[in-house]
Design a protein around this motif. Structure first.
Motif, PDB file in Angstrom:
ATOM      1  N   GLY A   1      35.974  -3.531  25.471  1.00 21.58           N
ATOM      2  CA  GLY A   1      35.086  -4.619  25.079  1.00 21.58           C
ATOM      3  C   GLY A   1      35.515  -5.413  23.861  1.00 21.58           C
ATOM      4  O   GLY A   1      34.713  -6.139  23.276  1.00 21.58           O
ATOM      5  N   CYS A   2      36.799  -5.310  23.458  1.00 23.28           N
ATOM      6  CA  CYS A   2      37.288  -6.139  22.348  1.00 23.28           C
ATOM      7  C   CYS A   2      37.315  -7.612  22.770  1.00 23.28           C
ATOM      8  O   CYS A   2      37.525  -7.927  23.945  1.00 23.28           O
ATOM      9  CB  CYS A   2      38.717  -5.762  21.969  1.00 23.28           C
ATOM     10  SG  CYS A   2      38.913  -4.129  21.265  1.00 23.28           S
ATOM     11  N   LEU A   3      37.169  -8.504  21.789  1.00 26.80           N
ATOM     12  CA  LEU A   3      37.302  -9.939  22.052  1.00 26.80           C
ATOM     13  C   LEU A   3      38.613 -10.240  22.781  1.00 26.80           C
ATOM     14  O   LEU A   3      38.647 -11.032  23.726  1.00 26.80           O
ATOM     15  CB  LEU A   3      37.238 -10.706  20.715  1.00 26.80           C
ATOM     16  CG  LEU A   3      37.506 -12.207  20.781  1.00 26.80           C
ATOM     17  CD1 LEU A   3      36.492 -12.909  21.672  1.00 26.80           C
ATOM     18  CD2 LEU A   3      37.489 -12.804  19.370  1.00 26.80           C
TER      19      LEU A   3
ATOM     20  N   ALA B   1      44.163  -3.680  25.204  1.00 28.74           N
ATOM     21  CA  ALA B   1      45.489  -3.089  24.993  1.00 28.74           C
ATOM     22  C   ALA B   1      45.476  -2.073  23.856  1.00 28.74           C
ATOM     23  O   ALA B   1      46.312  -1.169  23.812  1.00 28.74           O
ATOM     24  CB  ALA B   1      46.509  -4.186  24.700  1.00 28.74           C
ATOM     25  N   CYS B   2      44.519  -2.195  22.933  1.00 22.64           N
ATOM     26  CA  CYS B   2      44.462  -1.278  21.785  1.00 22.64           C
ATOM     27  C   CYS B   2      43.847   0.062  22.159  1.00 22.64           C
ATOM     28  O   CYS B   2      43.835   0.988  21.355  1.00 22.64           O
ATOM     29  CB  CYS B   2      43.675  -1.906  20.639  1.00 22.64           C
ATOM     30  SG  CYS B   2      41.887  -1.905  20.895  1.00 22.64           S
ATOM     31  N   GLY B   3      43.297   0.162  23.381  1.00 26.20           N
ATOM     32  CA  GLY B   3      42.707   1.423  23.812  1.00 26.20           C
ATOM     33  C   GLY B   3      41.185   1.402  23.823  1.00 26.20           C
ATOM     34  O   GLY B   3      40.556   2.233  24.469  1.00 26.20           O
TER      35      GLY B   3
ATOM     36  N   GLY C   1      40.383 -10.033  16.758  1.00 27.01           N
ATOM     37  CA  GLY C   1      40.582  -9.829  18.195  1.00 27.01           C
ATOM     38  C   GLY C   1      40.121  -8.463  18.666  1.00 27.01           C
ATOM     39  O   GLY C   1      39.856  -8.261  19.850  1.00 27.01           O
ATOM     40  N   HIS C   2      40.030  -7.525  17.737  1.00 25.13           N
ATOM     41  CA  HIS C   2      39.636  -6.166  18.121  1.00 25.13           C
ATOM     42  C   HIS C   2      38.261  -5.814  17.586  1.00 25.13           C
ATOM     43  O   HIS C   2      37.937  -4.644  17.395  1.00 25.13           O
ATOM     44  CB  HIS C   2      40.721  -5.167  17.713  1.00 25.13           C
ATOM     45  CG  HIS C   2      42.017  -5.512  18.375  1.00 25.13           C
ATOM     46  ND1 HIS C   2      42.282  -5.206  19.690  1.00 25.13           N
ATOM     47  CD2 HIS C   2      43.067  -6.245  17.933  1.00 25.13           C
ATOM     48  CE1 HIS C   2      43.471  -5.709  20.019  1.00 25.13           C
ATOM     49  NE2 HIS C   2      43.959  -6.342  18.972  1.00 25.13           N
ATOM     50  N   THR C   3      37.449  -6.847  17.361  1.00 23.36           N
ATOM     51  CA  THR C   3      36.029  -6.598  17.141  1.00 23.36           C
ATOM     52  C   THR C   3      35.370  -6.540  18.519  1.00 23.36           C
ATOM     53  O   THR C   3      35.784  -7.220  19.458  1.00 23.36           O
ATOM     54  CB  THR C   3      35.386  -7.708  16.290  1.00 23.36           C
ATOM     55  OG1 THR C   3      35.623  -8.972  16.912  1.00 23.36           O
ATOM     56  CG2 THR C   3      35.988  -7.740  14.894  1.00 23.36           C
TER      57      THR C   3
END
Ligand SMILES: [Zn+2]
Length: 331
Positions: free
Chosen positions: A188-190, A183-185, A171-173
């Protein structure tokens, strides 16, 4: 007397806490029970619930199946957020707002069973591999689409955890270098495109620009009430705008999955979460996008499937991971 061995499975979700008892040799969970997680009460209150629900569930299974206390050999707990597995610590869970919480030790202090803790998406992935859509496969990528997008990777029957228990965060690629804020900062993350809240946000943006859709009526023109679930509902009644939003979602997920396929060459990809309710409106464009982006031999070798245990993969997987860790499973 029953010869059966049992493992308690616990799924701590951002919304719901679910507990069940799973045969260590495999089989559907018994004595399932759930309640609101209500994580804002703090981790100690949630641990108290886990222990109470686990004891009740074990009692219920014993009443039905017979057997003795010693037949329960462990408890597996799935929890959102990066986990330090060796120490059983929840390092940080933005969903639950817990930090550096010694979950394993706190549960273990209150029960007679060994406790194994793992990430919730790893648990769901393991559940689908052990008893769900990915049964019998040697390599599998699981993707959970909900409030966030989580993932897990199984190779030769074992979860791949990586150097610091973080492997599988598909999800954070990045799918867009300067894209939507995640949300991770990162940007453009999935997850920023295809999580439940992201699907709702993208749908809302078009509606605000005047798109015609049954969604306006479904939420009585209060656009802040649009959720991913209302988008699926509109798709299923044939709404063109919502179907377009879903096609885009499928392309984003397809791009993320193609990245995972090109990297890992898995035999199976299992997609979990409410998004699968969109059925062919999701899977047809998603598979087309994967074919467009992944190497053909790898796309040919990979089956992309909806979850088979939509409500219990987390509980089943948490129990399965504990069973494997405690030496109850082969492989
Ligand atoms: Zn991210």
């Amino acid at each position: 007397m029953s010869e059966q061995r049992w493992i308690v499975g616990v799924d701590i979700g951002g919304t719901n806490l679910v507990v069940g008892v799973v045969p260590a040799a495999g089989g559907p969970p018994r004595a399932l029970r759930g309640r609101a997680t209500d994580a804002a009460r703090g981790p100690e209150a949630v641990v108290t619930d886990i222990v109470r629900m686990a004891r009740e569930a074990v009692r219920e299974v014993r009443d039905v199946e017979g057997g003795a206390a010693a037949d329960v050999v462990g408890i597996g707990v799935g929890c959102p957020g990066p986990i330090d597995r060796e120490n059983g610590v929840v390092v940080e869970s933005p969903n639950l707002r817990w930090r550096d919480y010694p979950l394993r030790d706190r549960v273990e202090a209150l029960v007679d069973w060994p406790v194994v803790v793992d990430n919730d998406a790893n648990c769901a992935t393991y559940g689908e591999w052990w008893q769900g859509a990915g049964r019998g496969s040697r390599s599998l990528v699981g993707i959970t689409v909900g409030t966030g997008i989580g993932g897990g990777y199984i190779l030769d029957g074992r979860l791949v955890h990586g150097a610091s228990d973080g492997a599988g965060e598909v999800g954070h690629t990045t799918i867009n270098l300067s894209g939507r804020r995640c949300a991770c900062g990162n940007e453009g993350c999935l997850e920023a495109y295809a999580s439940g809240p992201a699907i709702a946000a993208r749908a809302r943006e078009g509606l605000e620009l005047g798109a015609e859709s049954v969604l306006h009526a479904l939420v009585e023109n209060e656009l802040e009430r649009v959720t991913a679930a209302t988008v699926y509902e509109a798709v299923l009644v044939g709404d063109q705008y919502a179907t377009g939003v879903m096609t885009e979602t499928a392309k984003f997920l397809g791009a993320g999955i193609a990245n995972a396929i090109n990297m890992l060459n898995p035999e199976v990809v299992v997609i979990m979460g409410g998004v699968t309710q969109a059925g062919e409106h999701l899977f047809v464009p998603l598979k087309a996008e994967v074919r467009r982006r992944a190497f053909r031999a790898m796309a040919d070798a990979c089956r992309i499937l909806p979850a088979e245990l939509p409500n219990t993969s987390g509980v089943v997987g948490a129990a399965g991971i504990a069973a494997a860790e405690l030496g109850m499973l082969g492989g």
